[in-house]
Every structure is written in C-alpha cells, then in structure tokens.
Design a protein around this motif. Structure first.
Motif, PDB file in Angstrom:
ATOM      1  N   GLN A 193       0.704  -1.284  -0.165  1.00 26.90           N
ATOM      2  CA  GLN A 193       0.249  -0.062  -0.036  1.00 26.90           C
ATOM      3  C   GLN A 193       0.819   1.464  -0.125  1.00 26.90           C
ATOM      4  OE1 GLN A 193      -2.250   0.009   3.578  1.00 26.90           O
ATOM      5  NE2 GLN A 193      -3.698   1.895   2.717  1.00 26.90           N
ATOM      6  N   ILE A 194       1.964   1.391   0.893  1.00 23.66           N
ATOM      7  CA  ILE A 194       2.744   2.505   1.118  1.00 23.66           C
ATOM      8  C   ILE A 194       3.926   2.810   0.084  1.00 23.66           C
ATOM      9  CG2 ILE A 194       4.097   3.835   2.482  1.00 23.66           C
ATOM     10  CD1 ILE A 194       2.306   2.855   4.794  1.00 23.66           C
ATOM     11  N   GLY A 195       4.770   1.630  -0.037  1.00 23.17           N
ATOM     12  CA  GLY A 195       5.745   1.620  -1.122  1.00 23.17           C
ATOM     13  C   GLY A 195       7.212   2.178  -0.507  1.00 23.17           C
ATOM     14  N   ILE A 196       7.357   2.977   0.395  1.00 25.09           N
ATOM     15  CA  ILE A 196       8.673   2.962   1.033  1.00 25.09           C
ATOM     16  C   ILE A 196       8.747   2.600   2.374  1.00 25.09           C
ATOM     17  CG2 ILE A 196       9.161   4.748  -0.400  1.00 25.09           C
ATOM     18  CD1 ILE A 196       8.455   6.864   1.665  1.00 25.09           C
ATOM     19  N   SER A 224      -1.315  15.254  -7.260  1.00 26.33           N
ATOM     20  CA  SER A 224      -2.349  15.689  -6.592  1.00 26.33           C
ATOM     21  C   SER A 224      -2.645  14.729  -5.528  1.00 26.33           C
ATOM     22  CB  SER A 224      -3.534  15.757  -7.466  1.00 26.33           C
ATOM     23  OG  SER A 224      -3.838  14.349  -7.932  1.00 26.33           O
ATOM     24  N   ASP A 225      -1.894  13.581  -5.495  1.00 24.52           N
ATOM     25  CA  ASP A 225      -1.793  12.657  -4.295  1.00 24.52           C
ATOM     26  C   ASP A 225      -0.328  12.038  -4.131  1.00 24.52           C
ATOM     27  OD1 ASP A 225      -2.162  10.338  -2.696  1.00 24.52           O
ATOM     28  OD2 ASP A 225      -3.691   9.349  -3.805  1.00 24.52           O
ATOM     29  N   GLU A 226       0.128  12.528  -3.340  1.00 26.04           N
ATOM     30  CA  GLU A 226       1.638  12.125  -3.198  1.00 26.04           C
ATOM     31  C   GLU A 226       1.923  10.759  -2.771  1.00 26.04           C
ATOM     32  OE1 GLU A 226       3.847  14.857  -0.622  1.00 26.04           O
ATOM     33  OE2 GLU A 226       2.327  14.392   1.307  1.00 26.04           O
ATOM     34  N   ASP A 227       1.053  10.113  -2.108  1.00 26.51           N
ATOM     35  CA  ASP A 227       0.910   8.549  -1.874  1.00 26.51           C
ATOM     36  C   ASP A 227       1.318   7.960  -2.916  1.00 26.51           C
ATOM     37  OD1 ASP A 227       0.024   9.593   0.683  1.00 26.51           O
ATOM     38  OD2 ASP A 227      -1.523   8.115   0.787  1.00 26.51           O
ATOM     39  N   THR A 228       0.690   8.379  -4.075  1.00 24.36           N
ATOM     40  CA  THR A 228       0.909   7.564  -5.242  1.00 24.36           C
ATOM     41  C   THR A 228       2.333   7.579  -5.747  1.00 24.36           C
ATOM     42  OG1 THR A 228       0.470   9.317  -6.925  1.00 24.36           O
ATOM     43  CG2 THR A 228      -1.365   7.727  -6.140  1.00 24.36           C
ATOM     44  N   ILE A 229       2.954   8.792  -5.566  1.00 24.26           N
ATOM     45  CA  ILE A 229       4.488   8.982  -5.866  1.00 24.26           C
ATOM     46  C   ILE A 229       5.369   7.858  -5.055  1.00 24.26           C
ATOM     47  CG2 ILE A 229       6.540  10.643  -5.909  1.00 24.26           C
ATOM     48  CD1 ILE A 229       4.166  12.620  -6.536  1.00 24.26           C
ATOM     49  N   ALA A 230       5.201   7.883  -3.727  1.00 19.71           N
ATOM     50  CA  ALA A 230       5.841   6.646  -2.820  1.00 19.71           C
ATOM     51  C   ALA A 230       5.621   5.364  -3.296  1.00 19.71           C
ATOM     52  CB  ALA A 230       5.421   7.213  -1.334  1.00 19.71           C
ATOM     53  N   ARG A 231       4.362   5.043  -3.608  1.00 15.45           N
ATOM     54  CA  ARG A 231       3.853   3.739  -3.889  1.00 15.45           C
ATOM     55  C   ARG A 231       4.816   3.082  -5.057  1.00 15.45           C
ATOM     56  NH1 ARG A 231      -1.749   4.175  -4.783  1.00 15.45           N
ATOM     57  NH2 ARG A 231      -1.846   4.690  -2.235  1.00 15.45           N
ATOM     58  N   HIS A 232       5.062   4.008  -6.121  1.00 14.98           N
ATOM     59  CA  HIS A 232       5.663   3.317  -7.472  1.00 14.98           C
ATOM     60  C   HIS A 232       7.055   3.831  -7.440  1.00 14.98           C
ATOM     61  CE1 HIS A 232       1.247   4.169  -8.628  1.00 14.98           C
ATOM     62  NE2 HIS A 232       1.370   2.603  -8.353  1.00 14.98           N
ATOM     63  N   LEU A 233       7.578   4.634  -6.618  1.00 13.05           N
ATOM     64  CA  LEU A 233       9.192   4.855  -6.644  1.00 13.05           C
ATOM     65  C   LEU A 233      10.034   3.631  -7.046  1.00 13.05           C
ATOM     66  CD1 LEU A 233      11.575   6.579  -6.669  1.00 13.05           C
ATOM     67  CD2 LEU A 233      11.543   6.397  -4.132  1.00 13.05           C
ATOM     68  N   TYR A 234       9.978   2.578  -6.214  1.00 10.29           N
ATOM     69  CA  TYR A 234      11.122   1.711  -6.450  1.00 10.29           C
ATOM     70  C   TYR A 234      10.533   0.572  -7.583  1.00 10.29           C
ATOM     71  CZ  TYR A 234      12.593   2.611  -1.512  1.00 10.29           C
ATOM     72  OH  TYR A 234      13.139   3.049  -0.420  1.00 10.29           O
ATOM     73  N   ASN A 250      14.481  11.727   0.358  1.00 12.63           N
ATOM     74  CA  ASN A 250      15.482  10.897   1.225  1.00 12.63           C
ATOM     75  C   ASN A 250      15.997   9.364   0.349  1.00 12.63           C
ATOM     76  OD1 ASN A 250      15.662   8.242   2.995  1.00 12.63           O
ATOM     77  ND2 ASN A 250      17.051   9.955   3.913  1.00 12.63           N
ATOM     78  N   ARG A 251      15.029   8.796  -0.152  1.00 15.48           N
ATOM     79  CA  ARG A 251      15.224   7.657  -1.071  1.00 15.48           C
ATOM     80  C   ARG A 251      15.781   8.109  -2.208  1.00 15.48           C
ATOM     81  NH1 ARG A 251      12.790   7.355   3.496  1.00 15.48           N
ATOM     82  NH2 ARG A 251      11.914   5.226   4.203  1.00 15.48           N
ATOM     83  N   MET A 252      15.250   9.236  -2.920  1.00 16.62           N
ATOM     84  CA  MET A 252      15.627   9.707  -4.265  1.00 16.62           C
ATOM     85  C   MET A 252      17.284  10.184  -4.158  1.00 16.62           C
ATOM     86  SD  MET A 252      12.335  10.864  -6.198  1.00 16.62           S
ATOM     87  CE  MET A 252      12.969  10.164  -8.090  1.00 16.62           C
ATOM     88  N   LEU A 253      17.110  11.031  -3.327  1.00 12.63           N
ATOM     89  CA  LEU A 253      18.759  11.507  -3.256  1.00 12.63           C
ATOM     90  C   LEU A 253      19.715  10.476  -2.997  1.00 12.63           C
ATOM     91  CD1 LEU A 253      17.914  14.598  -0.926  1.00 12.63           C
ATOM     92  CD2 LEU A 253      18.851  14.629  -3.160  1.00 12.63           C
ATOM     93  N   LYS A 254      19.380   9.510  -2.340  1.00 14.39           N
ATOM     94  CA  LYS A 254      20.613   8.205  -1.987  1.00 14.39           C
ATOM     95  C   LYS A 254      20.604   7.668  -3.626  1.00 14.39           C
ATOM     96  CE  LYS A 254      20.616   5.844   1.823  1.00 14.39           C
ATOM     97  NZ  LYS A 254      20.181   5.170   2.941  1.00 14.39           N
ATOM     98  N   ALA A 255      19.666   7.203  -4.109  1.00 15.47           N
ATOM     99  CA  ALA A 255      19.530   6.261  -5.286  1.00 15.47           C
ATOM    100  C   ALA A 255      20.437   7.246  -6.205  1.00 15.47           C
ATOM    101  CB  ALA A 255      18.074   6.460  -5.791  1.00 15.47           C
ATOM    102  N   ALA A 256      20.229   8.702  -6.233  1.00 14.14           N
ATOM    103  CA  ALA A 256      20.988   9.467  -7.275  1.00 14.14           C
ATOM    104  C   ALA A 256      22.421  10.033  -6.569  1.00 14.14           C
ATOM    105  CB  ALA A 256      20.062  10.852  -7.203  1.00 14.14           C
ATOM    106  N   GLY A 257      22.858   9.442  -5.768  1.00 16.24           N
ATOM    107  CA  GLY A 257      24.034   9.559  -5.114  1.00 16.24           C
ATOM    108  C   GLY A 257      24.395  11.457  -4.873  1.00 16.24           C
ATOM    109  N   HIS A 258      23.062  11.844  -4.529  1.00 17.71           N
ATOM    110  CA  HIS A 258      22.941  13.359  -4.315  1.00 17.71           C
ATOM    111  C   HIS A 258      23.265  14.029  -5.370  1.00 17.71           C
ATOM    112  CE1 HIS A 258      22.095  13.320  -0.048  1.00 17.71           C
ATOM    113  NE2 HIS A 258      22.670  12.021   0.016  1.00 17.71           N
TER     114      HIS A 258
END
Ligand code: TXA
Ligand code: MG
Length: 350
Positions: free
Chosen positions: A179-182, A297-307, A337-345
């Motif tokens: 449901q949450i994704g992170i 318009s729904d930031e939950d959807t962004i967390a859910r699909h990132l990985y 936080n997860r994206m910055l790590k994945a991007a090596g900042h």
C-alpha cells in the motif's frame, strides 16, 4: 533450494494453511518473505541467532546492519525492549499497527545477531493482515529487513522478491502490491531526545503532534550529504539503480525544459535516457523512455511507485535517468530521502 510462491487471498481466514506452513518454516529456523503495508519483508525467528544469520546471507547484507523485530501485539514490546518511555507508548497507541519503527534498549532475550551487535532493538507492529497472521503463526517475533538483495530497491511486489531471492529462500507469501511503497519511519528512543533516523509515511509533523519534542537525524544528509547517519543501514548506498540517476529541482516548467534539453544531449551522445515524471507532466517530454510515477495531486501515489519504476528502468538498460524532484513537507521528505540516495545526491537546480 526451490522457492515456493503462495498467493494469499484478501479474505483469508483465521486458519490459512499457507500462513500456518510459513509460520512453521520460521519456527524451525527458516526464512519466509511476506507482505507488509510498507514493503515486502524477509522474515526469520528474531530470537534465534542462527535464523537471523540466514537473513544476512540470503540478502548479502553487511553483518553490522541491524534488523527490525516485527510484533503482532503491543504488549509483546515489553518482552524484548527495556526502558520504554511514555512518549513512545503514546506513539504506539496512535500509529501501531502501522509504518512506524521505534528503537529501545534491548532485553537479554534478543540475540546480538538480530541487532547487528548493538544493545538496542528496533521494533515495529505492521498493519498488513498477512504479516500479523504470520507473526502470530511464527511465535510472535519476526526479524525482517526489506526482502531485496542488499543495494537493490525494496520490493513492493512479490515478483520483486522473486527477482532477487528466487532459489535462496524456501517460501514467498504473495499478498499483491503493497500500500505505501517506502519503508517505515524509524524513531530512536534510546537517546535523550527522540530522533527520526529514517523518514517515512509517518512524518515529523504527525509525530510532533503526539509527543511534542522530536529531532531529525542531521546525518540523514538532507542538507549536508557528508554527515554520518545514526542508523547503520542508512550509510550504505541503497536503492541504487544501474543507470545514473539525476534529479532536476525547481519550478515545473523550467524543470521540464531542462530535462528535454538533457534528453536531447544524451541521445546525441548515443545514450538511452529515461525520465521520471508525473501524470501531469509526462506528455511534455519529447525523447527517451518516459515513466509516470504517480500524480502530484496525491503524493501517496508517488511513494507507492518509486521502487517499481527504478526496477523497471534497470530491466530496460537505460544509461541515465532524469527525474523531477518531489520535495513536499509531508511524505515528500521520505520520497526525497530515498531518491537523493539513489541519485548519489546528484541534483541540478534550475
Ligand atoms: O518498513 C520497514 O521498516 C520494512 C518492513 C519489512 O517492515 N523493513 C525495513 O528493514 O525497511 P531494513 O532492514 O531494510 O531497514 C532497517 C533499518 C536499517 O537502516 C537499520 O540500520 C535500522 O533500520 N536499524 C535497525 N535496528 C536499529 C538499531 N537498533 N539502531 C539503529 N538503527 C537500526
Ligand atoms: Mg532495506
């Protein structure tokens, strides 16, 4: 080893045979991957040192990186943790079962193999019915990191677990998409002032409203990437896609213009670029493999699909991924936080 994958229907009953079998595997010292509301976990009997060691071997996880113990009943917290402060009890009342992990001094019964050698223990009561059923069937205490190979994005589907761990564990319980994704928010109660060691779905604001004083670990590197984090697991280069990931941050129309420019340059130099945009913006990208992560318009959807998106890009062999940035005061903290790590900042400000 053959890995058995068992689908668990949404309306599974009290005596679900697959969950009973999975519980037995864990009681006997084996590993089972299972869904939680955040990400899939790789479970073992938390009180059995040999079983915990198997988790590290299956994931290729550094042995100093402690595991979270999952419980199914708030009162079981007393049996594994010491000196539980009142404000931690208030958070448990408010957010358990749910995506919140809390750290306390550990009791003797918890082996150091489970806590990566530390005298503290991380505890969470997850909100997924399959997870709760499995914890009860397994005797009450399941140590579980995310069920990915170390360094890969956490799994949000049973298929992701199979991609990483097929042949290395006896069983995967498939509860469909999470449901949450992170991963859960981690709050450390072992020091003077409670501290967020990993941002998640439960935000700083939500915690502050319940207990008042709370700090963000400066070592999370949201401002200064060189500060060392307090949670051992946060120092490893996690969630790294095979392709180079670059975040573009700024006003939306400038971001889009910049990404289009970078895409064109990448293609001219013979690379295959990818883009992470949203439902609102994806139509505006003119080159490369474009993926929508969700809707603003729904930031939950962004967390859910990132990985899931990071895994898809890995399979499509892109060379470089340009992503919009998603920093908002709420869940955006955890996503970034997860994206910055994945991007090596690597961030380009426009
Ligand atoms: O949502 C979640 O928390 C998921 C699901 C499966 O519950 N689990 C998860 O576990 O994300 P894992 O192992 O991937 O991440 C646990 C994090 C690591 O960064 C670890 O270093 C930190 O928690 N941690 C665990 N015990 C700790 C302790 N005693 N002190 C400091 N950090 C700790
Ligand atoms: Mg993990």
């Amino acid at each position: 080893m053959k890995t058995i994958v068992k689908k668990i229907a949404d309306n599974f009953g009290n005596q679900n045979q697959e969950i009973i079998t999975a519980g037995k595997i864990i009681k006997e010292g084996g590993l089972v991957a299972f869904p939680t509301e955040t990400v899939y976990g790789l479970g073992a009997d938390a009180l059995n040192p040999t079983a915990s060691r198997k988790i590290y071997a299956a994931k290729g996880r550094p042995s100093d990186n402690p595991l979270i113990i999952h419980i199914a009943d708030i009162k079981d917290l007393e049996n594994i943790a010491l000196h539980i402060p009142v404000n931690a009890r208030q958070l448990a009342e408010k957010f358990w079962p749910g995506p919140l992990t809390m750290i306390f001094e550990k009791r003797e019964i918890v082996p150091k193999e489970t806590t990566g050698g530390l005298d503290t223990v991380a505890v969470r009561m997850p909100a997924h019915p399959v997870a709760l059923g499995l914890i009860r069937a397994a005797g009450g205490y399941i140590a579980a990191p995310s069920a990915n190979t170390s360094g890969k994005p956490s799994p949000t589907l049973a298929e992701h677990v199979a991609q990483d761990l097929n042949g290395r564990i006896p069983m995967i319980l498939d509860g469909g998409a999470v449901q949450i994704g992170i991963e859960s928010t981690i709050v450390d109660f072992s020091g003077e002032i409670p501290m967020i060691l990993r941002p998640g779905y439960i935000t700083l604001d939500m915690i502050q409203k319940v207990i008042g004083e709370i700090q963000m670990d400066p070592g999370l590197g949201m401002e200064d990437p060189s500060a060392p984090p307090k949670a051992p697991g946060m120092k490893y280069k996690h969630y790294a896609p095979k392709a180079e990931l670059i975040l573009i941050d700024g006003e939306q129309d400038k971001v889009q213009k910049k990404i289009n420019h970078l895409l064109k340059e990448a293609i001219i130099s013979g690379k295959t670029p990818g883009v992470i945009g949203t439902k609102e913006s994806c139509n505006g990208y003119r080159w490369g493999i474009v993926k929508s992560i969700g809707t603003r318009s729904d930031e939950d959807t962004i967390a859910r699909h990132l990985y899931q998106i990071l895994r898809e890009f890995d399979q499509q062999n892109v060379d470089v991924i340009y992503s919009e940035s998603f920093s908002t005061p709420g869940l955006g903290q955890a996503v970034m936080n997860r994206m910055l790590k994945a991007a090596g900042h690597q961030v380009i400000k426009v």
